[in-house]
Design a protein around this motif. Structure first.
Motif, short mmCIF file in Angstrom:
data_model
loop_
_atom_site.label_atom_id
_atom_site.label_comp_id
_atom_site.label_asym_id
_atom_site.label_seq_id
_atom_site.Cartn_x
_atom_site.Cartn_y
_atom_site.Cartn_z
N VAL A 1 -9.92 8.98 9.10
CA VAL A 1 -10.08 8.54 10.49
C VAL A 1 -11.18 7.48 10.59
O VAL A 1 -11.04 6.48 11.29
N ALA A 2 -12.30 7.69 9.87
CA ALA A 2 -13.41 6.74 9.92
C ALA A 2 -12.99 5.37 9.39
O ALA A 2 -13.36 4.33 9.96
N ILE A 3 -12.23 5.35 8.30
CA ILE A 3 -11.76 4.08 7.75
C ILE A 3 -10.83 3.38 8.74
O ILE A 3 -10.92 2.17 8.97
N THR A 4 -9.93 4.15 9.35
CA THR A 4 -9.00 3.58 10.33
C THR A 4 -9.75 2.98 11.51
O THR A 4 -9.45 1.87 11.97
N GLU A 5 -10.74 3.69 12.02
CA GLU A 5 -11.50 3.19 13.17
C GLU A 5 -12.35 1.98 12.79
O GLU A 5 -12.52 1.05 13.59
N ASP B 1 8.36 10.74 5.68
CA ASP B 1 8.69 11.23 7.02
C ASP B 1 8.51 12.74 7.11
O ASP B 1 8.03 13.26 8.13
N THR B 2 8.89 13.44 6.05
CA THR B 2 8.71 14.89 6.03
C THR B 2 7.23 15.25 6.05
O THR B 2 6.79 16.16 6.75
N ALA B 3 6.44 14.50 5.26
CA ALA B 3 4.99 14.74 5.24
C ALA B 3 4.38 14.51 6.62
O ALA B 3 3.53 15.29 7.07
N GLU B 4 4.83 13.46 7.29
CA GLU B 4 4.30 13.17 8.63
C GLU B 4 4.67 14.29 9.60
O GLU B 4 3.87 14.69 10.45
N LEU B 5 5.89 14.82 9.48
CA LEU B 5 6.31 15.92 10.34
C LEU B 5 5.40 17.13 10.14
O LEU B 5 4.93 17.73 11.12
N ILE B 6 5.12 17.49 8.88
CA ILE B 6 4.27 18.65 8.60
C ILE B 6 2.87 18.42 9.14
O ILE B 6 2.26 19.31 9.75
N TYR C 1 -0.14 13.55 1.93
CA TYR C 1 0.97 13.04 1.12
C TYR C 1 0.47 11.89 0.25
O TYR C 1 0.01 12.13 -0.86
N ASP C 2 0.51 10.65 0.73
CA ASP C 2 0.08 9.53 -0.12
C ASP C 2 -0.94 8.63 0.56
O ASP C 2 -1.18 7.51 0.12
N HIS C 3 -1.56 9.12 1.65
CA HIS C 3 -2.59 8.32 2.32
C HIS C 3 -3.79 9.21 2.62
O HIS C 3 -3.74 10.42 2.45
N LEU C 4 -4.88 8.60 3.05
CA LEU C 4 -6.12 9.32 3.28
C LEU C 4 -6.15 9.94 4.68
O LEU C 4 -5.72 9.33 5.65
N ALA C 5 -6.70 11.15 4.74
CA ALA C 5 -6.80 11.87 6.01
C ALA C 5 -8.16 12.55 6.09
O ALA C 5 -9.02 12.36 5.23
N ASP D 1 -4.28 13.19 12.88
CA ASP D 1 -4.98 14.03 11.92
C ASP D 1 -5.15 15.44 12.47
O ASP D 1 -5.63 15.62 13.59
N TRP D 2 -4.78 16.45 11.68
CA TRP D 2 -4.77 17.81 12.21
C TRP D 2 -6.15 18.44 12.31
O TRP D 2 -6.35 19.42 13.03
N THR D 3 -7.15 17.90 11.60
CA THR D 3 -8.50 18.43 11.75
C THR D 3 -9.33 17.60 12.72
O THR D 3 -10.10 18.14 13.51
N GLU D 4 -9.16 16.28 12.71
CA GLU D 4 -9.94 15.42 13.59
C GLU D 4 -9.30 15.24 14.96
O GLU D 4 -9.97 14.85 15.91
N ARG D 5 -7.99 15.49 15.04
CA ARG D 5 -7.23 15.28 16.29
C ARG D 5 -7.31 13.83 16.76
O ARG D 5 -7.26 13.54 17.95
N ARG D 6 -7.48 12.93 15.83
CA ARG D 6 -7.46 11.49 16.07
C ARG D 6 -6.59 10.85 14.99
O ARG D 6 -6.39 11.44 13.93
N PRO D 7 -6.07 9.65 15.22
CA PRO D 7 -5.13 9.08 14.25
C PRO D 7 -5.81 8.52 13.01
O PRO D 7 -6.94 8.02 13.06
N HIS D 8 -5.11 8.62 11.90
CA HIS D 8 -5.51 7.92 10.69
C HIS D 8 -4.35 7.04 10.23
O HIS D 8 -3.23 7.18 10.69
N LEU D 9 -4.64 6.11 9.34
CA LEU D 9 -3.67 5.11 8.92
C LEU D 9 -2.71 5.68 7.89
O LEU D 9 -3.11 6.21 6.86
N ALA D 10 -1.41 5.55 8.19
CA ALA D 10 -0.36 5.97 7.26
C ALA D 10 0.54 4.77 7.00
O ALA D 10 0.15 3.63 7.20
N GLY D 11 1.76 5.02 6.55
CA GLY D 11 2.67 3.93 6.24
C GLY D 11 2.41 3.37 4.85
O GLY D 11 1.57 3.85 4.09
N ALA D 12 3.14 2.31 4.51
CA ALA D 12 3.05 1.72 3.18
C ALA D 12 1.65 1.17 2.89
O ALA D 12 1.14 1.28 1.77
N VAL D 13 1.00 0.59 3.91
CA VAL D 13 -0.35 0.06 3.72
C VAL D 13 -1.35 1.20 3.50
O VAL D 13 -2.23 1.12 2.64
N GLY D 14 -1.21 2.27 4.28
CA GLY D 14 -2.08 3.42 4.08
C GLY D 14 -1.95 4.00 2.68
O GLY D 14 -2.95 4.38 2.05
#
Length: 236
Positions: free
Chosen positions: A131-135, A84-89, A122-126, A180-193
């Protein structure tokens, strides 16, 4: 009446903002988004400050609960407190204005580009890769965004084909959208990410670039992701 009097007993958002308003402390938090534990000396070198200065900043960050620490022998290691802290940052970074002084030296430009292409959050790809994998997963019906992000049956089956079992239920959601702070589009997080990121490292699809949180997509990773998600998944 000051802000502390307005909502007595409420969250002190100003105190949190003050913690991250310092460039050195903010830089520490961004560096720790790689998910690893760093020593105070490593962070001091990264930020270009004296070890005593780094220690003072880290004491404040640990005291606030943003970081946790552990000691091994004479070394003190710190890391972000939790996902949660990583997501906040990461979210704050996506909302922050771009620096007026972009990197000019070739090494600095290369580091910036590498972070934008692919990195760990933190522990997932960004980055562009995350973003490309998520899309690509969304296009193939593995992720459903209609009523909040959810993993579909096809997504569960795809993970099983990779040998990734769904993590046991915890307070952490299975899937979560992270802006995502560079792409400004979402990437997959959470336990699966996180599980997918671990698999990518274990299968040598990605490898770290130096000591930063930037990662490089290997030839094996390009072939694997193209076979499983199509060429769009590796267009970074």
């Amino acid at each position: 009446m000051n802000s502390h009097d307005t909502h007595p007993g409420g969250p002190d958002l100003a105190a949190l903002a003050a913690l991250l308003a310092d460039g050195t402390r903010a830089g520490f938090c961004l560096a720790l988004l790689d998910g690893r534990a760093w020593t105070a000396i490593e962070l001091a070198r990264h930020a270009g400050v004296a070890a005593s200065t780094a220690t003072g900043h880290l004491n404040r960050l640990v005291g606030s609960g943003l970081l946790t620490q552990e000691r091994q022998g004479r070394h003190r290691y710190v890391r972000l407190a939790d996902p949660d802290t990583a997501e906040l940052i990461e979210k704050l970074a996506s909302m922050a204005p771009r620096r007026a002084d972009p990197p000019r030296s070739l090494p600095a430009v290369n580091r910036s580009r590498a972070l934008a292409r692919a990195r760990t959050c933190y522990d997932h790809l960004a980055g562009a890769l995350g973003v490309a994998i998520t899309e690509a997963m969304t296009d193939r019906g593995m992720l459903d965004w209609e009523q909040g992000l959810a993993l579909t049956g096809d997504g569960t089956a795809w993970l099983a084909e990779l040998g990734i079992a769904l993590p046991p239920a915890t307070r952490r959601p299975p899937v979560r959208s992270c802006l995502d702070w560079t792409e400004r589009r979402p990437h997959l997080a959470g336990a699966v990410g996180a599980a997918l990121c671990r698999h990518a490292f274990d299968a040598s699809w990605i490898t770290r670039i130096g000591t930063s949180r930037a990662v490089a997509l290997t030839d094996a990773g390009k072939h694997a992701l193209t076979d499983r998600l199509g060429p769009a998944a590796v267009e970074t």
